[in-house]
Design a protein around this motif. Sequence first.
Motif, PDB file in Angstrom:
ATOM      1  N   MET A  68       0.741  -1.335  -0.041  1.00  0.00           N
ATOM      2  CA  MET A  68      -0.171  -0.030  -0.155  1.00  0.00           C
ATOM      3  C   MET A  68       0.766   1.404   0.004  1.00  0.00           C
ATOM      4  N   ASP A  69       2.002   1.074   0.785  1.00  0.00           N
ATOM      5  CA  ASP A  69       2.898   2.528   1.058  1.00  0.00           C
ATOM      6  C   ASP A  69       3.537   2.606  -0.404  1.00  0.00           C
ATOM      7  N   ALA A  70       3.108   3.167  -1.355  1.00  0.00           N
ATOM      8  CA  ALA A  70       3.582   3.377  -2.519  1.00  0.00           C
ATOM      9  C   ALA A  70       4.436   4.550  -2.605  1.00  0.00           C
ATOM     10  N   PHE A  71       4.532   5.397  -1.725  1.00  0.00           N
ATOM     11  CA  PHE A  71       5.295   6.653  -2.037  1.00  0.00           C
ATOM     12  C   PHE A  71       6.877   6.527  -1.297  1.00  0.00           C
ATOM     13  N   THR A  80       1.736   5.414   6.665  1.00  0.00           N
ATOM     14  CA  THR A  80       0.842   5.725   5.225  1.00  0.00           C
ATOM     15  C   THR A  80       0.475   7.324   5.533  1.00  0.00           C
ATOM     16  N   ILE A  81       0.962   8.046   4.255  1.00  0.00           N
ATOM     17  CA  ILE A  81       0.492   9.553   4.341  1.00  0.00           C
ATOM     18  C   ILE A  81      -0.790   9.856   3.912  1.00  0.00           C
ATOM     19  N   ASP A  82      -1.057   9.218   3.086  1.00  0.00           N
ATOM     20  CA  ASP A  82      -2.455   9.538   2.557  1.00  0.00           C
ATOM     21  C   ASP A  82      -3.447   8.356   2.361  1.00  0.00           C
ATOM     22  N   THR A  83      -4.477   8.272   1.582  1.00  0.00           N
ATOM     23  CA  THR A  83      -5.269   7.407   1.387  1.00  0.00           C
ATOM     24  C   THR A  83      -4.832   6.761  -0.058  1.00  0.00           C
ATOM     25  N   ALA A  84      -4.922   5.428  -0.222  1.00  0.00           N
ATOM     26  CA  ALA A  84      -4.851   4.966  -1.439  1.00  0.00           C
ATOM     27  C   ALA A  84      -6.103   3.951  -1.539  1.00  0.00           C
ATOM     28  N   GLN A  85      -6.247   3.541  -2.952  1.00  0.00           N
ATOM     29  CA  GLN A  85      -7.543   2.772  -3.264  1.00  0.00           C
ATOM     30  C   GLN A  85      -7.067   1.641  -4.045  1.00  0.00           C
ATOM     31  N   LYS A 108      -7.216  14.426   8.348  1.00  0.00           N
ATOM     32  CA  LYS A 108      -7.748  14.830   7.282  1.00  0.00           C
ATOM     33  C   LYS A 108      -7.872  13.914   6.073  1.00  0.00           C
ATOM     34  N   ASN A 109      -6.626  13.043   5.994  1.00  0.00           N
ATOM     35  CA  ASN A 109      -6.592  11.952   4.908  1.00  0.00           C
ATOM     36  C   ASN A 109      -7.523  10.899   5.324  1.00  0.00           C
ATOM     37  N   ILE A 111     -10.496  10.789   6.888  1.00  0.00           N
ATOM     38  CA  ILE A 111     -11.533  11.421   6.517  1.00  0.00           C
ATOM     39  C   ILE A 111     -12.023  11.328   4.920  1.00  0.00           C
ATOM     40  N   THR A 112     -10.706  11.682   4.168  1.00  0.00           N
ATOM     41  CA  THR A 112     -11.277  11.955   2.849  1.00  0.00           C
ATOM     42  C   THR A 112     -11.278  10.477   2.283  1.00  0.00           C
ATOM     43  N   ALA A 115     -14.990   8.927   4.230  1.00  0.00           N
ATOM     44  CA  ALA A 115     -15.938   9.472   3.968  1.00  0.00           C
ATOM     45  C   ALA A 115     -17.069   8.662   2.781  1.00  0.00           C
TER      46      ALA A 115
ATOM     47  N   ALA B 135      -3.206   6.186  -7.626  1.00  0.00           N
ATOM     48  CA  ALA B 135      -4.069   5.980  -6.450  1.00  0.00           C
ATOM     49  C   ALA B 135      -4.409   7.193  -5.333  1.00  0.00           C
ATOM     50  N   ARG B 138      -6.410  13.399  -5.529  1.00  0.00           N
ATOM     51  CA  ARG B 138      -7.606  13.840  -5.345  1.00  0.00           C
ATOM     52  C   ARG B 138      -8.336  14.261  -6.532  1.00  0.00           C
ATOM     53  N   PRO B 156      -8.002  18.114   2.506  1.00  0.00           N
ATOM     54  CA  PRO B 156      -9.066  17.083   2.668  1.00  0.00           C
ATOM     55  C   PRO B 156     -10.006  17.244   1.548  1.00  0.00           C
ATOM     56  N   GLU B 157     -10.774  16.190   1.088  1.00  0.00           N
ATOM     57  CA  GLU B 157     -11.815  16.180   0.025  1.00  0.00           C
ATOM     58  C   GLU B 157     -12.878  15.006   0.456  1.00  0.00           C
ATOM     59  N   PHE B 158     -14.067  15.493   0.727  1.00  0.00           N
ATOM     60  CA  PHE B 158     -15.091  14.456   1.024  1.00  0.00           C
ATOM     61  C   PHE B 158     -16.133  15.089   0.627  1.00  0.00           C
ATOM     62  N   GLU B 256       6.747   8.179  -9.594  1.00  0.00           N
ATOM     63  CA  GLU B 256       6.526   9.171  -8.504  1.00  0.00           C
ATOM     64  C   GLU B 256       7.097  10.527  -8.636  1.00  0.00           C
TER      65      GLU B 256
END
Lengths: 637, 264
Positions: A68-71, A80-85, A108-109, A111-112, A115, B135, B138, B156-158, B256
Motif C-alpha cells: 500500500m505504501d507506494a510513496f 501511510t501519508i495519504d489514502t490509497a485505493q 484529514k486524509n 476522513i477523505t 467518507a 491512486a 484527489r 481534505p476532500e469528501f 513518482e
Amino acid sequence: MEAGLDVPGGNRLREALRLVIVGHVDHGKSTLVGRLFHDTGSLPDGKLEAIRAMCERRGMPFEWAFLMDAFQAERDQGITIDTAQIWFRTPKREYVVIDAPGHREFVKNMITGAASAEAALVMIDAGQGVQQQSRLHGFLLNLLGIRQIAVVVNKMDMVDYSADRFENIRATYAAFLAGIGVAGEQYIPVSARDGDNIVHRSRAMNWYRGPTIVEALDGFRPAPRPTELPLRFPVQDVYKFDNRRILAGRIETGRIGVGDRLLFSPSNKTAIVATIETWNRPGPMVEANAGQSIGITLDHQLFIERGEVASREDHAPIESNVFRGRLFWLGHTPLTAGSQYQLKIGTRETPVTVQQVERVFDPDDLSARLGDAVPRHGVADVILRTMALLAVDEARFLPRTGRFVLTDGHNIVAGGLVSMEGYPDQRDLITKRSSNLHSVEHRVSAVARAVRNGHGGGVLWFTGLSGAGKSTLAMAVEQELFRRGYHVYVLDGDNVRQGLNANLGFSPDDRAENIRRVGQVAALFAQAGLIAITAFISPYRADRQRAREAARELFHEVYVEADLMTCEERDPKGLYKKARSGEIADFTGVSAPYEAPDSPELTVDTQRQAVDDCVGEIVAYVERHFAAGKGKDIQKP
Amino acid sequence: MDHLDQLESQSVYILREAFNRIERLAMLWSLGKDSNVMVWLARKAFFGRVPFPVMHIDTGKKFPAMYAFRERYAKAWDLNLIVEDCPGVEAVDPTLPTNARSAARKTLGLRDAIAKHKFTGIIAGIRRDEESVRAKERVFSPRGDTGQWDFRDQPPEFWDHFNSDLPAGTHLRVHPLLHWTELDIWRYVRREGIPVVDLYFAKNGMRYRSLGDQDITFPVPSQAATLDEVITELEGTRTPERAGRAMDRETEDAFERLRAAGYM
C-alpha cells in the motif's frame, strides 16, 4: 521495478463494496491489506517478488505494508501519508480498499478516505489495546455515517493468542462505541502477519468461533440506493447553450418524473418538470432516480440558481438560517464563537458565522464537556448562523443533504452533520399560516359589502415592463373610478417600499417577498370591498400566480403591454440607462427576464394606444365586472 | 442504475463542478482510450457539446494513426482543439532516467501551455487503478505555480465538496476518471460506441494496451483483435496495464518523481 500495486485492472466484474481500514498508527492496517490480497489470490504477477526485493535492498524483514505504501516518503518513514485505493476480490464479490492513515496529523486524509466507504475495519493492536486514535476513528466513522463495522484485534501472536486479552479489548471498545450510539459491530482476533483468521481459520485460536475477516466482509451489504427517500435535487448549474434552459444536477435522494410538480427551496417557487434532457441515449427519459446526474427543463421559466434544492411540495427540506452542527475540525487554529467561514451544503455556498460552541468532545475519551474552543482534530457541537435562508435536512433522516463542510480561504476546515433540534422551520413562518390559527368567519358577507358600496371588491393587478405605463394608468384609472363613485386605491411600488416593504432590497428573494406582501395586502383590500390597483413590474408568473391565489376569484390580471424598445425610449426614471451601464443589476428586460402573462383578464397596448384610450378600456372593464349584481365576484344571495 | 451508469454519473457531476467553479478550464486530450471516454463524458454532461477547449500536448512522437484520429474527431465532435508543442529533451531534468526524461517533455509542454493560455483548471484522464502513485490523487488536485504536486500535504476532500478556490498563480488538476478501472473504460467504450485508434487491437499477435510516445511505448503479446476480445482478455489478466510504458519502471520512484513535478 516500482513498489506499490498495479492493480490487476482486468478482473473487476461487478460493483465493488467500498471498504475503509482505520485504526491507530502501527496497529497493522497496511499489513492486513497485504495479507488480504495475498491470501485471496488478488496479487498481480510479480508483486510478491517486487516487495521481497525492496525489503532486501533496505535490509529489512519482509514487510506486507509496502504493497500500500507506494510513496517514497512512506516507504522511508514506514507510515501511510495519504489514502490509497486498491481492488481485491473474494469468491463472493469485489472490494475497493481505502487504506486510511492512522498517524494523528493525517486525520484529514483518514476522513477523505473513509467518507466514501460503505463498511469499515477498525484495527486494534492486541498488545497496546484501545488507543486515542482507535476511539477517534470509531467516533468519526459514526459521524461519517458508516454503520457496518468490524473491529479487528491484530497481533494476537504477540499476546500468546490470549482469549482473555481479546475479551478485555472487546469489552473496552464495545463500551466506548455503545456510549456514542454504535452497536452491532463484530470483533475478530487475527494475526495479520501470519494470516490467522484472515482467509484461513486460525489453529492457534480455536477458542474463537466467530467469522474470519473475509467472512465478515462478505456479510456486509452494499449501501442501498436512496430512491425511496423524499426527493432532493440540488441544482448544480443552469445551462442555456441553446433555446433550452436546463437545470443540471444530481438526484441525491428520491426520484423525478416528467410531469412532477417541484418545489424549489429556499426560493419557494414551484414548476412542473417538462422534460428530462439526455444525450446519446435511446428514446426520451421519463423518470430518473437517486444517484443519476441529469438535466431537466420546466414548464415555465423560473429564476433558479445553483444552490436551490428541488423537492416535492409535501416533503420539502427545512428552511432556516440557524442550525446546530456536530462537526470535526481540521483547521490549524482552534474554532471559536464569532468566527466566519464559508458554508457548503449540497451545491449551496454562503458565508456563515459560528454563533456558539456548545460542547467539545474530549480528544482522549471523547466525553462531552462545555468549551468555547475546538482544537485541531477536535469534535464539537456548534450553532451556525447564516444571513441567507438555507434549505437543509436533518442528517439523521437525509444524510446526503444534511451534511456540510466549512471552508476557510482555500481549504476545507470542517465537516459536520445538521441537527435542527429546537429550531423552527422558517418556511412555515414565511409562507404558511401557523397551524394553531383558524380563520374566523366574517358576519358581513361580500354581497352585503357590495350592496352598500355599489360595487364588488377586487384586485386589478397591472403587470408590464418598467416604462410600460403601469403607474400612469393606475393613477388615471383610480381618479376616473373614484369620480364614478368607486372605492379604489392604488398600491404603487415606490410607495409600498417606503413603508410596508421598507426592509426589502432588490435581490431575487426580496423581490419575490415584495410581490408576495403586495398580493396579500391587495387581497385584503379586495375582501374589504375596495378595488385595489397594483402597479408592479412583477416579472415572474409564479409570483403573480401567488397573488392570484391570495385574492382568488377577485383577482384580475391586466397586462400593460409595450415592447422593450419603446419602454427603453420612454425611460421615465432613467433606470434603463443605469441598467445598461451596469449600475443596476438584475434589471427586468435588460439583465433579468420578464415573463409575460399567458392569459390575462385584460390587455392594454400602450404602444399603439393613447393613455386616455387605455384608461377608457380599463374603466369599461371595471364597469362590466364590478358593478353590483354583474361581476363574476358577486354571488347572488 | 448499473455500475457503468454510476461511474458515468459521478464523472458528469465532477465535470459540471469543474465547469461551474473554474474560470479558465481546458481538457487534456491525449488521443488514448481514457481521454476519448473523458471527452465523451463531457458531451454527456453538457448535452452534446464540450463547452471548453480540448488541448493536445503534442510531443511530436505519437503514432500516425493517433494524429489522423485527432483530426477526424476534433471535427466530428466539434471540439475547440488546441495543439501545443513540447520543448526538446535538453530542457528536461537531466537526473531523470532516459525514458522518464522523454516523458517529462510533456510536463514542460503542459506547463508552458497553462502559462500561455492562463488556464486555472486542467481536466486530465488519470485513473487510480493505473498506477499506485495515481491512486493517492484527489479529484480536484491543487498544483503549485510551476505545476508541482505536493503529495505530502493534500487538502481534505469528501462528500463531493471539491476545493475549487485557489491562490493566484496556481491551478487545479481535475480528475473525472479517477474512480474508473481499465475494464470499466473498455466496457463503457463498448456500450456507448466510442471510437478508439486501432492500435489497441491485436495485429500479428501484438497489441498496445496503453498508448504513449512511439519510442517509449511497446506492444504486449495479445490475440485480442476486437472490443469484445479485449474485454475478455482483461477479465482474466494479471499483467499491469502500464507494463508497456518504459518510463514507469526504470527505477523504483521514477513515476513518482514525474508526477510530483507535474506529469499528468
